[in-house]
Write a protein that holds these residues in place. Structure first.
Motif, PDB file in Angstrom:
ATOM      1  N   PHE A  50       0.821  -1.208   0.000  1.00  0.00           N
ATOM      2  CA  PHE A  50       0.000   0.000   0.000  1.00  0.00           C
ATOM      3  C   PHE A  50       0.856   1.261   0.000  1.00  0.00           C
ATOM      4  N   VAL A  51       1.723   1.373   0.974  1.00  0.00           N
ATOM      5  CA  VAL A  51       2.493   2.598   1.131  1.00  0.00           C
ATOM      6  C   VAL A  51       3.434   2.814  -0.047  1.00  0.00           C
ATOM      7  N   LEU A  52       4.115   1.751  -0.470  1.00  0.00           N
ATOM      8  CA  LEU A  52       5.035   1.902  -1.596  1.00  0.00           C
ATOM      9  C   LEU A  52       4.276   2.201  -2.888  1.00  0.00           C
ATOM     10  N   LYS A  53       3.051   1.703  -2.979  1.00  0.00           N
ATOM     11  CA  LYS A  53       2.244   1.930  -4.170  1.00  0.00           C
ATOM     12  C   LYS A  53       1.772   3.377  -4.275  1.00  0.00           C
ATOM     13  N   PHE A  54       1.685   4.028  -3.146  1.00  0.00           N
ATOM     14  CA  PHE A  54       1.201   5.407  -3.098  1.00  0.00           C
ATOM     15  C   PHE A  54       2.333   6.324  -3.556  1.00  0.00           C
ATOM     16  N   LYS A  55       2.272   6.799  -4.804  1.00  0.00           N
ATOM     17  CA  LYS A  55       3.412   7.471  -5.433  1.00  0.00           C
ATOM     18  C   LYS A  55       3.453   8.982  -5.236  1.00  0.00           C
ATOM     19  N   ILE A  56       2.351   9.575  -4.817  1.00  0.00           N
ATOM     20  CA  ILE A  56       2.313  11.034  -4.695  1.00  0.00           C
ATOM     21  C   ILE A  56       3.300  11.486  -3.619  1.00  0.00           C
ATOM     22  N   ASP A  57       4.212  12.361  -3.992  1.00  0.00           N
ATOM     23  CA  ASP A  57       5.200  12.856  -3.041  1.00  0.00           C
ATOM     24  C   ASP A  57       4.786  14.256  -2.592  1.00  0.00           C
ATOM     25  N   LYS A  58       4.228  14.331  -1.429  1.00  0.00           N
ATOM     26  CA  LYS A  58       3.831  15.626  -0.886  1.00  0.00           C
ATOM     27  C   LYS A  58       4.373  15.753   0.526  1.00  0.00           C
ATOM     28  N   ALA A  59       4.284  16.937   1.073  1.00  0.00           N
ATOM     29  CA  ALA A  59       4.790  17.166   2.427  1.00  0.00           C
ATOM     30  C   ALA A  59       3.692  16.884   3.455  1.00  0.00           C
ATOM     31  N   ILE A  60       4.089  16.285   4.563  1.00  0.00           N
ATOM     32  CA  ILE A  60       3.158  16.032   5.656  1.00  0.00           C
ATOM     33  C   ILE A  60       3.350  17.122   6.705  1.00  0.00           C
ATOM     34  N   PRO A  61       2.314  17.901   6.985  1.00  0.00           N
ATOM     35  CA  PRO A  61       2.443  18.939   8.020  1.00  0.00           C
ATOM     36  C   PRO A  61       2.299  18.324   9.410  1.00  0.00           C
ATOM     37  N   LEU A  62       3.305  18.486  10.241  1.00  0.00           N
ATOM     38  CA  LEU A  62       3.296  17.887  11.572  1.00  0.00           C
ATOM     39  C   LEU A  62       3.266  18.964  12.656  1.00  0.00           C
ATOM     40  N   ASN A  63       2.667  18.621  13.769  1.00  0.00           N
ATOM     41  CA  ASN A  63       2.647  19.495  14.937  1.00  0.00           C
ATOM     42  C   ASN A  63       4.072  19.628  15.462  1.00  0.00           C
ATOM     43  N   ARG A  64       4.632  20.824  15.314  1.00  0.00           N
ATOM     44  CA  ARG A  64       6.052  21.016  15.628  1.00  0.00           C
ATOM     45  C   ARG A  64       6.374  20.708  17.085  1.00  0.00           C
ATOM     46  N   PHE A  65       5.561  21.227  17.999  1.00  0.00           N
ATOM     47  CA  PHE A  65       5.847  21.046  19.422  1.00  0.00           C
ATOM     48  C   PHE A  65       5.781  19.572  19.813  1.00  0.00           C
TER      49      PHE A  65
END
Length: 587
Positions: A50-65
């Motif tokens: 599943f994960v490897l098949k998902f080809k879209i490369d985008k940024a994941i916004p994470l809670n910095r703190f």
């Protein structure tokens, strides 16, 4: 059409990971390692298809703190280098990456599946699995066996203990609230019945902590509904909740056929029983923890040393009949145990992580009420963490880690409050953790099996074969368990019976380093000194045992024999008189 089938298959594969908290074996004693191996096996397969098949490369916004707190937490255990427990640091870090792996997988799949589908898959999975688990449990408490359970486990709990069953079940129940948003009207009755089965089994576990936390969480949810819903909608929302609680309570009144508290009346009475063993021990555990913290507030006593230091504070409790309890104890508070073992920094970060996740989920729930049940699950685990020890049990922290992964994804558009990581980099980190954690879990499982086989051989006096099995136990990832004696304790026994007294002494001293005030280990060290002819060291060690454990009579008899053997007649007479006086008082 093919795409839909693939999506269904991927969802099922993701849902299978939620089987891991209830995975068990009728062979192994501890279920946690088996549950971990199952989780990482399915998760690795999920990643590959599943994960490897998902080809879209985008940024994941994470809670910095929150992200920074998670990164900092492992570094707080570096106090191990100043509290003489550095050899156990890798073991501690290997434990930390288990919930971290669950959390990061939850984060990644939340981003990839999308909010709505993620909630649907997760809630359906938890509801189905916890209901099947509860059906088995309800049958077991009435001695109706559906599946064979390990004989070492109390009936009604495939997790190893009714308390752990309660911790898993209670954290699973909020997911029914999420699932209610997705099932059609014709299936809501089934969901209601499933909820009644789950809450009924929770009550049948007779977990006092579970009962209190269930009451508190129910009140929190009722207050939330009164605040968030319009006046005319409040009762319609709360009606099924109240129906589940009342129906489950009425069912749970039926006396069960197993357990130390067969009915709710005896459970309620135990809350206020000052002589109740569990009450006394829990207060003793907390008292000892506070004493450890007072003595070493900055650096702590050492990683995994709580159970080894505890006996010195309540040595009078231990005698020849209950000595086995000395290696079957925990602080009954994750917070106090972390504080007492690793110091103030680790405990503060531990608290901050929980609070930050809770605050984040609460803010998310203002925009989407489906986040509030996740907050309830986190609150449940947090509450158990202060009065029990879910940190030790995979099933107890699993769903809280899933909820935490959702909290890590930031929905805040202000860039200064988030950190962005490319999806491909995030995949690599998760893949590395899955491989590492899975490998360590397999090593621990093999060690668990070898350990069990070694104990089997010990009981049959096959000490050479026992030592061979113990050689297969990893020194890094399985040197001790708070529910068992240190592995070197058994090596010491084996070498002693084979006449290898110098090796036995090394083993016993190593075991004592892991459990400094374990009376059985202390006595074995003394016995090793005696076997090697070092009577002075043996006497000093036995006197230390006597000082901390005045009711450990058989060790004092050994000391008496040594006094006579070393011509210390006055000491022998004095000790004999005291032992005889204690025996008369005991009669």
């Amino acid at each position: 059409m093919a795409k839909n089938k693939t999506n269904i298959g991927q969802s099922i594969l993701f849902g299978l990971t939620f089987l891991s908290p209830v995975t068990y074996s009728i062979v192994a004693y501890e279920m946690d390692v088996i549950q971990r191996v199952f989780f990482f096996s399915v998760s690795l397969l999920l990643f590959l298809v599943f994960v490897l098949k998902f080809k879209i490369d985008k940024a994941i916004p994470l809670n910095r703190f929150l992200f920074i707190l998670i990164i900092l937490f492992p570094f707080t255990f570096l106090t191990a280098f100043v509290n003489n427990s550095a050899s156990l640091l890798l073991l501690k870090l290997s434990d930390i990456i288990i919930p971290l792996s669950i959390l990061l997988q939850s984060t990644l799949l939340f981003v990839m599946l999308g909010e709505d589908k993620y909630f649907k898959v997760v809630s359906y999975s938890v509801v189905i699995i916890s209901t099947l688990f509860s059906i088995i449990g309800v049958c077991e408490v009435f001695l109706i066996e559906i599946f064979p359970l390990p004989t070492v486990m109390p009936p009604g709990s495939v997790l190893g203990h009714r308390g752990f069953a309660a911790e898993y079940l209670l954290s699973a129940i909020p997911f029914f609230l999420i699932a209610n948003n997705y099932v059609g009207k014709e299936k809501k009755k089934l969901l209601l019945v499933a909820a009644i089965i789950n809450v009924s089994f929770l009550l049948f576990t007779r977990s006092r902590a579970g009962l209190i936390i269930l009451l508190i969480i129910s009140l929190v949810y009722i207050v939330y509904i009164f605040i968030s819903k319009e006046k005319g909608k409040r009762f319609s929302v709360l009606k099924p909740i109240l129906a589940v609680i009342i129906s489950s309570f009425l069912i749970s009144i039926i006396p069960v056929k197993v357990g130390e508290r067969p009915d709710l009346k005896s459970t309620a009475e135990s809350f206020f029983d000052e002589e109740f063993k569990s009450n006394i021990l829990r207060l003793n555990f907390w008292d000892a923890s506070l004493q450890m913290i007072k003595e070493d507030p900055l650096k702590g006593k050492g990683l995994f040393k709580w159970s080894g230091y505890y006996p010195q504070y309540f040595g009078g409790y231990f005698n020849d009949k209950n000595l086995f309890l000395v290696h079957n104890i925990h602080a009954h508070s994750d917070f106090l145990e972390i504080f007492s073992e690793s110091g103030i920094a680790a405990s503060l970060i531990f608290i901050l992580i929980f609070l930050t996740i809770a605050f984040t989920l609460f803010n998310k729930s203002k925009k989407n009420e489906r986040y509030f049940p996740l907050l309830l699950t986190l609150m449940i685990t947090f509450a158990f963490s202060f009065i029990a020890f879910p940190n030790y049990k995979f099933a107890s922290f699993f769903l809280a880690a899933v909820a935490s992964g959702v909290a890590l994804v930031s929905s805040n558009e202000k860039g200064n409050k988030l950190i962005s990581i490319k999806l491909n980099y995030f995949k690599l980190v998760l893949f590395a953790l899955l491989i590492l954690s899975g490998s360590i879990s397999i090593i621990k499982l093999k060690s668990e099996v070898s350990y069990g086989q070694a104990i089997y051989l010990k009981e049959r006096g096959q000490y050479a074969a026992m030592l061979q099995k113990l050689e297969k136990v990893t020194e890094i990832f399985y040197p001790l368990d708070a529910s068992k004696q240190p592995v070197d304790y058994y090596r010491g026994i084996g070498n002693s019976y084979l006449g290898r007294y110098s090796e036995s002494l090394k083993n016993n001293l190593s075991a004592q380093e892991l459990a400094p005030f374990n009376p059985i280990v202390m006595r074995n060290v003394a016995a090793s000194y005696k076997a090697m002819g070092n009577l002075n060291s043996a006497i000093q060690q036995y006197e230390k045992v006597r000082k901390y454990f005045p009711n450990y009579a058989s060790a004092q008899v050994n000391l008496l024999e040594l006094y006579f053997e070393s011509k210390q007649v006055d000491n022998a007479k004095k000790l004999f008189s005291e032992l005889n006086e204690n025996r008369v008082q005991g009669d």
